[in-house]
Write a protein that holds these residues in place. Sequence first.
Motif, PDB file in Angstrom:
ATOM      1  N   LEU A 185      -1.529   0.257  -1.724  1.00 36.40           N
ATOM      2  CA  LEU A 185      -1.527  -0.849  -2.838  1.00 36.40           C
ATOM      3  C   LEU A 185      -2.811  -0.290  -3.821  1.00 36.40           C
ATOM      4  O   LEU A 185      -2.697  -0.514  -5.041  1.00 36.40           O
ATOM      5  CB  LEU A 185      -1.842  -2.070  -2.347  1.00 36.40           C
ATOM      6  N   GLY A 186      -3.702   0.134  -3.259  1.00 40.79           N
ATOM      7  CA  GLY A 186      -5.134   0.524  -3.988  1.00 40.79           C
ATOM      8  C   GLY A 186      -4.644   1.796  -5.018  1.00 40.79           C
ATOM      9  O   GLY A 186      -5.642   1.955  -6.081  1.00 40.79           O
ATOM     10  N   PHE A 187      -3.902   2.463  -4.679  1.00 39.14           N
ATOM     11  CA  PHE A 187      -3.454   3.672  -5.619  1.00 39.14           C
ATOM     12  C   PHE A 187      -2.886   3.229  -6.984  1.00 39.14           C
ATOM     13  O   PHE A 187      -2.741   4.002  -8.119  1.00 39.14           O
ATOM     14  CB  PHE A 187      -2.554   4.589  -5.082  1.00 39.14           C
TER      15      PHE A 187
ATOM     16  N   MET B  35       5.971   5.333  -0.739  1.00 41.50           N
ATOM     17  CA  MET B  35       5.311   4.383  -1.340  1.00 41.50           C
ATOM     18  C   MET B  35       4.194   4.941  -2.178  1.00 41.50           C
ATOM     19  O   MET B  35       3.765   4.293  -3.148  1.00 41.50           O
ATOM     20  CB  MET B  35       4.777   3.490  -0.198  1.00 41.50           C
ATOM     21  N   PHE B  36       3.393   5.742  -1.483  1.00 43.78           N
ATOM     22  CA  PHE B  36       2.419   6.460  -2.284  1.00 43.78           C
ATOM     23  C   PHE B  36       2.705   6.985  -3.505  1.00 43.78           C
ATOM     24  O   PHE B  36       2.079   7.004  -4.545  1.00 43.78           O
ATOM     25  CB  PHE B  36       1.769   7.566  -1.284  1.00 43.78           C
ATOM     26  N   THR B  37       4.068   7.820  -3.492  1.00 44.36           N
ATOM     27  CA  THR B  37       4.396   8.150  -4.857  1.00 44.36           C
ATOM     28  C   THR B  37       4.625   7.097  -5.769  1.00 44.36           C
ATOM     29  O   THR B  37       4.515   7.411  -6.933  1.00 44.36           O
ATOM     30  CB  THR B  37       5.573   9.209  -4.557  1.00 44.36           C
ATOM     31  N   PHE B  38       5.546   6.112  -5.242  1.00 44.51           N
ATOM     32  CA  PHE B  38       5.775   5.085  -6.232  1.00 44.51           C
ATOM     33  C   PHE B  38       4.364   4.556  -6.802  1.00 44.51           C
ATOM     34  O   PHE B  38       4.489   4.355  -8.137  1.00 44.51           O
ATOM     35  CB  PHE B  38       6.396   4.168  -5.595  1.00 44.51           C
ATOM     36  N   PHE B  39       3.488   4.054  -6.236  1.00 40.42           N
ATOM     37  CA  PHE B  39       2.499   3.406  -6.661  1.00 40.42           C
ATOM     38  C   PHE B  39       1.563   4.373  -7.587  1.00 40.42           C
ATOM     39  O   PHE B  39       0.913   4.092  -8.558  1.00 40.42           O
ATOM     40  CB  PHE B  39       1.330   3.186  -5.585  1.00 40.42           C
TER      41      PHE B  39
ATOM     42  N   LEU C 195     -12.666  -4.809  -9.252  1.00 46.07           N
ATOM     43  CA  LEU C 195     -12.461  -6.077  -8.923  1.00 46.07           C
ATOM     44  C   LEU C 195     -11.205  -6.220  -8.329  1.00 46.07           C
ATOM     45  O   LEU C 195     -10.914  -7.152  -7.515  1.00 46.07           O
ATOM     46  CB  LEU C 195     -12.553  -7.008 -10.130  1.00 46.07           C
ATOM     47  N   PHE C 196      -9.994  -5.469  -8.690  1.00 43.97           N
ATOM     48  CA  PHE C 196      -8.813  -5.410  -8.126  1.00 43.97           C
ATOM     49  C   PHE C 196      -8.768  -5.126  -6.778  1.00 43.97           C
ATOM     50  O   PHE C 196      -8.413  -5.553  -5.835  1.00 43.97           O
ATOM     51  CB  PHE C 196      -8.014  -4.573  -8.828  1.00 43.97           C
ATOM     52  N   LEU C 197      -9.704  -3.813  -6.458  1.00 45.05           N
ATOM     53  CA  LEU C 197      -9.707  -3.400  -5.112  1.00 45.05           C
ATOM     54  C   LEU C 197     -10.707  -4.410  -4.247  1.00 45.05           C
ATOM     55  O   LEU C 197     -10.341  -4.340  -2.862  1.00 45.05           O
ATOM     56  CB  LEU C 197     -10.529  -2.254  -5.202  1.00 45.05           C
ATOM     57  N   ALA C 198     -11.589  -5.110  -4.918  1.00 39.19           N
ATOM     58  CA  ALA C 198     -12.437  -5.869  -4.147  1.00 39.19           C
ATOM     59  C   ALA C 198     -11.522  -7.184  -3.481  1.00 39.19           C
ATOM     60  O   ALA C 198     -11.582  -7.610  -2.364  1.00 39.19           O
ATOM     61  CB  ALA C 198     -13.573  -6.680  -4.895  1.00 39.19           C
ATOM     62  N   LEU C 199     -10.578  -7.707  -4.518  1.00 37.53           N
ATOM     63  CA  LEU C 199      -9.729  -8.761  -4.203  1.00 37.53           C
ATOM     64  C   LEU C 199      -8.695  -8.476  -3.149  1.00 37.53           C
ATOM     65  O   LEU C 199      -8.270  -9.137  -2.097  1.00 37.53           O
ATOM     66  CB  LEU C 199      -8.997  -9.302  -5.273  1.00 37.53           C
ATOM     67  N   MET C 200      -8.272  -7.089  -3.252  1.00 34.02           N
ATOM     68  CA  MET C 200      -7.164  -6.526  -2.399  1.00 34.02           C
ATOM     69  C   MET C 200      -7.749  -6.211  -1.081  1.00 34.02           C
ATOM     70  O   MET C 200      -7.423  -6.795   0.106  1.00 34.02           O
ATOM     71  CB  MET C 200      -6.708  -5.144  -2.676  1.00 34.02           C
ATOM     72  N   THR C 201      -8.990  -6.028  -1.014  1.00 35.22           N
ATOM     73  CA  THR C 201      -9.618  -5.626   0.381  1.00 35.22           C
ATOM     74  C   THR C 201      -9.987  -6.942   1.288  1.00 35.22           C
ATOM     75  O   THR C 201      -9.943  -7.090   2.160  1.00 35.22           O
ATOM     76  CB  THR C 201     -10.768  -4.753   0.451  1.00 35.22           C
ATOM     77  N   ALA C 202     -10.501  -7.971   0.410  1.00 30.92           N
ATOM     78  CA  ALA C 202     -10.734  -9.343   0.831  1.00 30.92           C
ATOM     79  C   ALA C 202      -9.611  -9.969   1.501  1.00 30.92           C
ATOM     80  O   ALA C 202      -9.505 -10.623   2.472  1.00 30.92           O
ATOM     81  CB  ALA C 202     -11.295 -10.180  -0.069  1.00 30.92           C
ATOM     82  N   THR C 203      -8.220  -9.769   0.768  1.00 30.56           N
ATOM     83  CA  THR C 203      -7.079 -10.400   1.280  1.00 30.56           C
ATOM     84  C   THR C 203      -6.794  -9.686   2.519  1.00 30.56           C
ATOM     85  O   THR C 203      -6.221 -10.371   3.566  1.00 30.56           O
ATOM     86  CB  THR C 203      -5.904 -10.429   0.147  1.00 30.56           C
ATOM     87  N   GLY C 204      -7.041  -8.516   2.514  1.00 33.59           N
ATOM     88  CA  GLY C 204      -6.450  -7.576   3.588  1.00 33.59           C
ATOM     89  C   GLY C 204      -7.499  -7.752   5.003  1.00 33.59           C
ATOM     90  O   GLY C 204      -6.890  -8.019   6.105  1.00 33.59           O
TER      91      GLY C 204
END
Length: 415
Positions: A234-236, A357-361, A387-396
Motif C-alpha cells: 500500500l505504501g508504494f 499488487m506491487f506492480t499495480f500500486f 502523512l499518508f504513510l504515518a496514517l497507514m502505519t498507525a492503522t496497520g
Amino acid sequence: MGQDLWKNRLFLLLWMAQMTANIGNQCYSFALFWYLLKTTKSGTVLSLLAIPEMVAGLLFYLIGGVLADRYSPRCLMVGSDMARILVAISVGIMAAMGVEQLLYFLAAQFLLGVFSSLFQPARTVALKTVVPLEQLGRANAILDTTMRIIRILAPMAIGLFASSLPLSTLFFVNAGSYLLSACFLYAIRGSLQNKLGTATIKMTPVQYLRDIVEGLGEMKRSRCLFLILLFSNLGFLVWQVCWNVGFPFLADGMGHGEVSTLAVLIGSYGIGNLLGSLYMARALYTRHLFVILVGWALQSVGCLLLTLGTSQHWIAYLAAVVAGVGGPLIGIPTVTAIQMNTTDGTTGKVYAIYMLMFTFFCMLSSSLGALWLGKWPVEQLFLVSGLFLALMTATGFLLERRGTDAQVKHQSISP
C-alpha cells in the motif's frame, strides 16, 4: 545458524546465481540508459523504459507463480536465464549497429519483464526448498544485502570499464552474467523438483484458473497473510512518485541543477538500504507485519524530514538514509512470510499475487505523479506522502495488535 547456512551448497549456488545476474543487470541498465540518452536526448524516452516491464509483470506474474508451483523451479530459472541471454545479445547488437528506433528497445524491455516474471516466483519457491524454515529470514536478508551492495559498488566499476570499451560491450557482459547464473542453477541438478508430483498434468486455461483461485484461497484462509501483502504494498502508492519525481526535484532545488546532488541523495538512500539489510540479516523476529510497518514508519519519518531538505541539505541526506533503512524492513519480511505461511503447492502463486499488487500500486503511483502529485511543490509532495504513510502505519499497527491479542486469547483458552 549463519555458519550452517553458508555451508548449505544449494543456497550458495542460488546466491552465486543471483550475484552474477545482479552484476550483469547493472551493466545492462547503465548501458541502456546512457545509450538512449545519447541517441535520443529525451527524458521522456527514459521514463518510458519501465512501462513495458510493468505491463509484462501484470500479464505474466500469475502464470509464473502457477508454473513455479507445478514444475521444477530449477528448469524455469535456467530457461529464463537462457532466454534473457538472447535478449541481452540482441540489444548489444542493436547498440553496436547504432539502432535508434525506440520500439525495439521497448520490446526488449517487455521480453525481459516476461522472463523475470517467470524467474522470480521460481526463485522464491526454490529458496524455500533448499533452506530450513527457521533460516529463511536470514537467507532472504543475505540475498537482499548482496543485491544492494552491488547496486552501490557496480556503477562506479562499470563507469571505469565503459570509458575504455564500446558501450555495447556491457550488454554482452550482461549476457555472460546470465550464462554464469544458468550454470550455477543447473549445478543444483535434481534437488529442486516440484513437491506436488503434477508436472505431467496438461495445463489448460481452466487449470491455470483453478491454480490461481487456489492461491487466492490461501490468502482468504489467512487474515495475517492478507494484511502482510496489503500493507507491504500500500505504501508504494506514494513511494514510487516520491522516488521518480520527489528526489530529482528536491536535488534540483538543493544543488541548483547539479546532477551530483541527485547522485549523493540516491547514494544516501542506498546506504540506508544497506544498513537495513545488514540489520535484517541478524534480526530474529516472528511478527512479520510488525516489522513491515516499522519499515514504513521509517519511510514516513524520512519523507517528513525531506520537506526541510531544500533549506537544510544535511537533513535531506540524513532523511534519505532513514527512509532507506525502511526498505529492507518491508521487502524481506514479506517474502519470508509468504514462504513460511503458505503450503508447498501455493508459495509461487501467492508470491506472484504479491508482485502483481506491487506492480499495480507502482503503476498507479506513477500515474498519480504524472497527473497530479508531480505538479505540487516538492515539499508538499513529501509532506502529504509522509502523512499518508504515518496514517497507514498507525492503522496497520492497530490491526496487527488486535490480531496478536486475538491469537494470545485463542491460545490461552485452548486445551
